[in-house]
Design a protein around this motif. Structure first.
Motif, PDB file in Angstrom:
ATOM      1  N   GLU A 228       0.828  -1.201   0.000  1.00 43.79           N
ATOM      2  CA  GLU A 228       0.000   0.000   0.000  1.00 43.79           C
ATOM      3  C   GLU A 228       0.868   1.260   0.000  1.00 43.79           C
ATOM      4  OE1 GLU A 228      -3.622   1.953   2.589  1.00 43.79           O
ATOM      5  OE2 GLU A 228      -3.175  -0.164   2.821  1.00 43.79           O
ATOM      6  N   LEU A 229       1.986   1.218   0.726  1.00 40.81           N
ATOM      7  CA  LEU A 229       2.909   2.351   0.718  1.00 40.81           C
ATOM      8  C   LEU A 229       3.469   2.584  -0.683  1.00 40.81           C
ATOM      9  CD1 LEU A 229       4.902   1.767   4.034  1.00 40.81           C
ATOM     10  CD2 LEU A 229       3.291   3.606   3.545  1.00 40.81           C
ATOM     11  N   LEU A 230       3.830   1.492  -1.364  1.00 38.52           N
ATOM     12  CA  LEU A 230       4.347   1.634  -2.727  1.00 38.52           C
ATOM     13  C   LEU A 230       3.271   2.156  -3.674  1.00 38.52           C
ATOM     14  CD1 LEU A 230       6.570  -1.541  -3.162  1.00 38.52           C
ATOM     15  CD2 LEU A 230       7.301   0.810  -2.800  1.00 38.52           C
ATOM     16  N   SER A 231       2.068   1.643  -3.523  1.00 39.60           N
ATOM     17  CA  SER A 231       0.975   2.106  -4.377  1.00 39.60           C
ATOM     18  C   SER A 231       0.709   3.593  -4.158  1.00 39.60           C
ATOM     19  CB  SER A 231      -0.298   1.313  -4.092  1.00 39.60           C
ATOM     20  OG  SER A 231      -0.125  -0.030  -4.435  1.00 39.60           O
ATOM     21  N   ASN A 232       0.729   4.014  -2.902  1.00 39.71           N
ATOM     22  CA  ASN A 232       0.515   5.431  -2.600  1.00 39.71           C
ATOM     23  C   ASN A 232       1.619   6.303  -3.187  1.00 39.71           C
ATOM     24  OD1 ASN A 232      -1.799   4.795  -1.222  1.00 39.71           O
ATOM     25  ND2 ASN A 232      -0.856   4.893   0.800  1.00 39.71           N
ATOM     26  N   ALA A 233       2.859   5.825  -3.111  1.00 37.10           N
ATOM     27  CA  ALA A 233       3.979   6.591  -3.669  1.00 37.10           C
ATOM     28  C   ALA A 233       3.835   6.734  -5.182  1.00 37.10           C
ATOM     29  CB  ALA A 233       5.304   5.925  -3.316  1.00 37.10           C
TER      30      ALA A 233
END
Length: 101
Positions: free
Chosen positions: A35-40
């Motif tokens: 989710e952190l990667l997707s948000n970035a």
């Protein structure tokens, strides 16, 4: 908070609760790594779109040059952050692949 800081904080939190002396890992309240990667990635895409819109508006004479420069600089910073995260993920993958079985 940039994505690299978030990833390091996530790694520290994950390593802190799950060890022989730490007992069972605590349930996670925050977002997961994917989710952190997707948000970035979504943030970088949004910044790029905003920069493109500012450039289009400047060509049409509806935006100031400083707004365009600010939007492009923001998009560039987001892209550099995503590339740094990508490089770290690739480096971690390569390190895992070098581990003996």
């Amino acid at each position: 908070m940039n994505p690299m800081m978030a990833i390091k904080a996530y790694q520290a939190a994950a390593a802190g609760g799950a060890g022989p002396a730490g007992g069972a890992a605590m349930p996670q309240d925050g977002p997961g790594f994917s989710e952190l990667l997707s948000n970035a990635m979504a943030n970088a895409t949004d910044q790029s779109r905003q920069a493109e819109q500012q450039m289009t508006m400047a060509v049409q004479g509806r935006a100031e040059l400083i707004d365009v420069v600010t939007a492009v600089a923001s998009a560039e910073a987001s892209l550099e952050t995503v590339m740094a995260v990508r490089d770290q993920v690739i480096q971690a993958y390569q390190e895992i692949m070098r581990m003996p079985i």
